[in-house]
Design a protein around this motif. Structure first.
Motif, short mmCIF file in Angstrom:
data_model
loop_
_atom_site.label_atom_id
_atom_site.label_comp_id
_atom_site.label_asym_id
_atom_site.label_seq_id
_atom_site.Cartn_x
_atom_site.Cartn_y
_atom_site.Cartn_z
N TYR A 108 6.61 -58.89 58.01
CA TYR A 108 6.80 -56.90 58.51
C TYR A 108 7.36 -57.10 59.43
O TYR A 108 8.08 -56.17 59.34
N TYR A 109 6.78 -57.95 60.75
CA TYR A 109 8.12 -57.36 61.90
C TYR A 109 9.28 -57.63 61.21
O TYR A 109 10.16 -57.49 61.98
N TYR A 139 -0.57 -62.81 62.24
CA TYR A 139 -0.02 -61.72 61.60
C TYR A 139 -0.06 -61.92 60.01
O TYR A 139 1.03 -63.00 59.60
N ALA A 140 -0.37 -60.95 58.50
CA ALA A 140 0.16 -61.60 57.59
C ALA A 140 -0.21 -59.55 56.78
O ALA A 140 -1.09 -59.47 57.13
N PHE A 141 0.56 -60.29 55.15
CA PHE A 141 0.14 -58.77 54.59
C PHE A 141 -1.17 -59.48 54.07
O PHE A 141 -1.22 -60.22 53.82
N ALA A 142 -1.77 -58.28 53.25
CA ALA A 142 -2.78 -58.55 52.20
C ALA A 142 -2.59 -57.40 51.40
O ALA A 142 -2.93 -56.15 51.62
N ARG A 153 2.36 -68.11 61.76
CA ARG A 153 2.40 -66.44 61.39
C ARG A 153 0.54 -66.90 60.95
O ARG A 153 -0.14 -66.67 60.81
N LEU A 154 1.41 -67.55 59.23
CA LEU A 154 0.30 -67.51 58.57
C LEU A 154 -0.37 -68.44 58.43
O LEU A 154 -1.51 -68.75 57.86
N LEU A 155 0.21 -69.79 59.06
CA LEU A 155 -1.31 -71.05 59.43
C LEU A 155 -2.36 -70.44 60.09
O LEU A 155 -3.17 -70.88 60.19
N ASN A 156 -1.49 -70.14 61.43
CA ASN A 156 -2.42 -69.26 62.50
C ASN A 156 -3.84 -67.96 61.58
O ASN A 156 -5.18 -68.52 61.80
N ILE A 157 -3.06 -67.79 60.51
CA ILE A 157 -4.04 -67.09 59.51
C ILE A 157 -4.84 -67.29 58.80
O ILE A 157 -6.63 -66.95 59.15
N LYS A 158 -4.71 -68.71 58.13
CA LYS A 158 -5.25 -68.96 57.51
C LYS A 158 -6.32 -70.10 58.63
O LYS A 158 -7.54 -69.79 57.81
N SER A 159 -6.14 -70.50 59.11
CA SER A 159 -7.35 -71.54 60.41
C SER A 159 -8.18 -70.43 61.10
O SER A 159 -9.38 -70.43 60.89
N LEU A 160 -7.97 -68.57 61.03
CA LEU A 160 -8.85 -68.12 61.79
C LEU A 160 -9.40 -67.60 60.19
O LEU A 160 -11.41 -67.03 60.24
N VAL A 161 -9.55 -67.23 59.32
CA VAL A 161 -9.69 -66.75 57.82
C VAL A 161 -11.31 -68.12 57.48
O VAL A 161 -11.62 -67.10 57.38
#
Length: 825
Positions: A26-27, A150-153, A186-194
């Motif tokens: 996004y950014y 951050y990531a889109f959903a 950023r996507l790997l970080n989101i993946k580990s959190l969700v």
């Protein structure tokens, strides 16, 4: 950019769409936008950046690969533009805090379930299916630094207290290659959190970006091109060798006589083209030519035509007379075919907008309901679409008001249903949701409410002979779940839709397509400047026309005074527009007694200067003059004090806003109560008695920006029935564009160009108005001799040394007091 052959066989194009969009940064998109804006400023106007790896939209395509590889990258540019635009629409200012309660991985996507906070459940801005969200870590507070997680959903579904999202966290698909994604932190970080088992870490902040419903359906339709009806015709934009004569259909003698008596020659030609059964029929409807009435005639013909081979000299042998019904049976059929009888009658409601009326007298027959169990052998099902809800409801209401004609030339109400959101109140009674609720009520409710609703929707669709839907909604699951296809698809305002949007209703299957519109009125809205430069805004109608596909034009106009019709007919329609019977007398008005209020006038404000505010243009001098012009007209002719009668139009939003603000501060009343102040884009399809067009652009360079779009000019000057009053800088418009130069010259030749100097109030003094009165030809000649400048046919009123008279303020006092009443006329 070539499309891989294996991708043409991709079973689920929507999965490809999701992988590409949900992997975007996004950014990064915002940064890319800034770079592109700087790059575009250095380029010449209209120059195309070949480094983007895109191809320009063409008139014809050699195959499906060529077609998709052209449109797909442009469609994704439009998706990016929609995402970026949301930043300017303050949709990101209302973040929500959500907890992830479950997460699974399916086919490379992560599907997570998030809960609502109680305060968000009833929020009017709550998320909906197919909304694009931005997920962020809740502890990111530093607005100066970009977040790192951050990531889109995409919202897949919503329940009472939770919603499910789809994410693609494998990486970003560079250059639209989903088989070679690049991983990113950023996507790997989101993946580990969700997927974390620590519940405290599973809170996220979600921000709604925009809805992807419409453009996702367009994408799926684009990829379905290979299986669409008439694929070769769409690609080649040319008629194939089809024996249309052998496929032609005919209508009964009574219906044929009705059409002959009530439609003009060009309208009849359009209907005959439809009865030829050619797969694609293009009908061009210039302003005021009765396009909607032609659609009604088409519906009558299509619904009651039979193959030509079953006709004989004495008429069709296959048409059976309806059985005679008892009173009770008639009443029963009334209720079935006219469900609104138990509620309010939509035919008695106000129309959505006052629009494109054409001369279409009826015989006065009482409308009859369609018999559900009709013995008609050839029962055709029709899908009618339009790009917008307002354009669609215009047609729905006209069908409800006028009905269609049957084989015996009797008016009746066909069984119809309007599918989609935001139905106008006047057609609510035939909307799917309303009809389902009435069916539920008639059944005394249902224990299985959802199952009952599904059954009722299926029944309604099965019974309906005409289904109405916006282009976008025709791609909704409702159609694919319940519908069995259509024989004919009619698309109104077809020139106002991008080509992928036109493909959406065709995915339902059909035997014949009508594209009805006008390529020289406003085109489709394209947000992305990159996609626009590569031709993404070209409609299928325009592409066909450019490629030489035959077009039937409606030629007789019933709206405009001949002096208004004259210029657009010559400039945009090759002098082909004709005036309807008595149109000059019907559009003659008392204010035409003054030359400055005539049917066609141009006021040259040669001292005016444009200014810019937040990217949009305005012109304070034009605003001042327009206010004086408006006030003088409504003071002398109070019947014009109505938003139904009078419009002030400008291409620029800043000018429209300035006019609205000045109107309220001057007259003490909201403008919408007494005048329609709108952009050009906001007034297409409408008509007014009088329209003032404020051009805004006024500079020594002569640049006029998007005002140079001739389609915008055509729409602006053809809204008026009796008087179009154009206000602008003649010198700027002459330099800026050939069409505007021609308009100024036309005004000069007709002695309808007035040069106006400050103070503008003196132009409207009693003395000057009397000098412009047509009844005082001698006075007019004196004015010409004294004040005519070097431009032939021009008048110069209001020089600085001229007395201002008593009209320095807006009107004579009475007009201002009347405006303060604030009531609708």
């Amino acid at each position: 950019m070539a499309v891989d052959k294996d991708k043409l066989q991709e079973a689920a194009p929507i999965a490809r769409f999701h992988k590409i969009v949900l992997g975007w940064d996004y950014y990064g998109l915002l940064t890319e936008l800034t770079k592109n804006e700087k790059k575009n400023k250095k380029k010449n106007k209209g120059e195309i950046d070949d480094g983007l790896g895109m191809g320009k939209v063409k008139d014809t395509y050699k195959d499906v690969d060529d077609y998709i590889s052209t449109y797909e990258p442009l469609l994704f540019e439009e998706v990016k533009a929609q995402i970026i635009q949301s930043k300017d629409e303050n949709q990101l200012l209302n973040p929500k805090r959500n907890l992830v309660v479950a997460c699974t991985e399916v086919d490379g996507f992560h599907l997570a379930t998030l809960t609502y906070e109680k305060s968000d459940m009833d929020d009017k801005e709550a998320i909906s299916q197919n909304d694009l969200l931005l997920l962020l870590k809740p502890n990111h507070q530093d607005k100066e630094e970009l977040p790192t997680v951050y990531a889109f959903a995409l919202v897949e579904s919503r329940q009472a207290s939770s919603f499910r999202i789809r994410m693609y966290l494998a990486g970003e698909a560079k250059n639209l290659k989903t088989d070679a994604v690049e991983t990113c932190p950023r996507l790997l970080n989101i993946k580990s959190l969700v997927t974390s088992s620590i519940e405290g870490e599973r809170f996220f902040v979600t921000r709604k970006i925009c809805s992807l419903s419409t453009i996702a359906r367009e994408y799926v339709a684009l990829w379905s091109i290979g299986s669409l009806p008439f694929k070769d015709i769409i690609l080649g934009a040319a008629e194939k060798n089809i024996d249309s004569e052998g496929q032609a259909w005919k209508i009964s003698r009574p219906l044929e006589e009705f059409i002959k008596d009530n439609l003009n020659e060009s309208q009849q030609n359009a209907i005959q083209a439809g009865l030829s059964r050619k797969p694609f029929i293009l009908i061009q409807g210039p302003p005021g030519t009765g396009k909607t009435q032609t659609i009604l005639g088409l519906l009558s013909a299509i619904l009651h035509a039979t193959p030509a081979r079953v006709h004989s000299s004495s008429g069709s042998q296959n048409i059976k007379l309806r059985q005679k019904l008892t009173v009770q049976e008639k009443f029963h059929h009334w209720q079935l075919a006219s469900p609104w009888l138990s509620g309010s009658n939509p035919r008695e409601e106000i129309m959505p907008v006052n629009g494109d009326d054409g001369f279409f007298p009826t015989t006065g027959n009482e409308l009859k309901p369609e018999v559900v169990n009709s013995s008609r052998k050839y029962r055709v099902r029709v899908l009618v679409c339009a790009p917008s809800n307002s354009a669609l409801d215009e047609i729905v209401l006209r069908v409800l008001n006028s009905g269609v004609r049957d084989e015996s030339d009797r008016s009746y109400n066909p069984k119809i249903v309007r599918i989609g959101l935001k139905a106008h109140h006047s057609v609510q009674a035939v909307s799917m949701d309303d009809m389902v609720e009435r069916k539920k009520g008639s059944m005394g409710g249902s224990k299985d409410r959802d199952g009952g609703a599904d059954r009722f929707r299926a029944e309604i669709l099965e019974e309906a002979v005409i289904v109405f839907s916006t282009l976008s909604f025709s791609g909704s699951p409702l159609f694919s779940k319940y519908n069995r296809g259509f024989d004919v698809v009619i698309i109104d305002e077809a020139a106002q839709a991008v080509e992928p949007a036109i493909l959406v209703p065709l995915t339902n299957g059909c035997k014949q397509v009508f594209l009805i519109g006008d390529p020289v009125q406003l085109p489709a809205t394209v947000i992305s400047p990159i996609a626009a430069k590569f031709g993404y805004g070209m409609s299928l109608f325009e592409r066909f026309q450019r490629a030489g596909y035959p077009v039937t034009m409606l030629k007789m106009q019933y709206r405009m005074h001949p002096e208004i019709r004259s210029f657009p007919s010559r400039e945009f329609y090759s002098e082909s527009l004709e005036d309807g019977p008595n149109i000059k007398e019907q559009t003659k008005r008392s204010w035409h007694d003054y030359r400055c209020f005539g049917p066609f006038c141009f006021f040259d404000l040669h001292e005016a200067k444009e200014s810019e505010d937040s990217g949009s243009k305005s012109n304070d001098a034009e605003v001042e003059f327009v206010m004086l012009l408006y006030n003088k007209l409504v003071s002398k002719y109070p019947e014009l004090k109505s938003s139904h009668q009078f419009a002030i139009i400008s291409p620029y939003a800043a000018q429209v806003n300035l006019l609205k603000e000045r109107f309220k501060s001057t007259f003490g009343v909201q403008s919408e109560k007494v005048v329609d102040i709108t952009t050009v884009d906001g007034c297409q399809g409408r008509e007014k008695d009088v329209a003032i067009f404020s051009c805004v652009r006024a500079s020594e360079k002569g640049a006029i920006g998007f005002l140079a779009d001739f389609r915008r000019m055509n729409v602006g000057i053809t809204r008026a029935k009796s008087s179009i009053l154009v206000v602008g800088s003649a010198s700027t418009l002459r330099k800026g564009d050939e069409h505007w130069n021609n308009l100024v010259e036309s005004a000069e030749k007709r002695n309808s160009l007035f040069k106006v100097s400050k103070p503008y109030a003196s132009f409207f003094s009693d003395e000057n108005l009397e000098s412009m009165a047509i009844k005082k030809e001698s006075s007019m000649e004196e004015v010409q001799n004294d004040e005519l400048d070097n431009d032939p046919g021009s008048y110069n009123f209001g020089d600085a040394d001229q007395a201002q008279g008593d009209d320095n303020d807006y009107g004579d006092g009475d007009g201002e007091a009347d405006m303060g009443d604030g009531g609708d006329d």
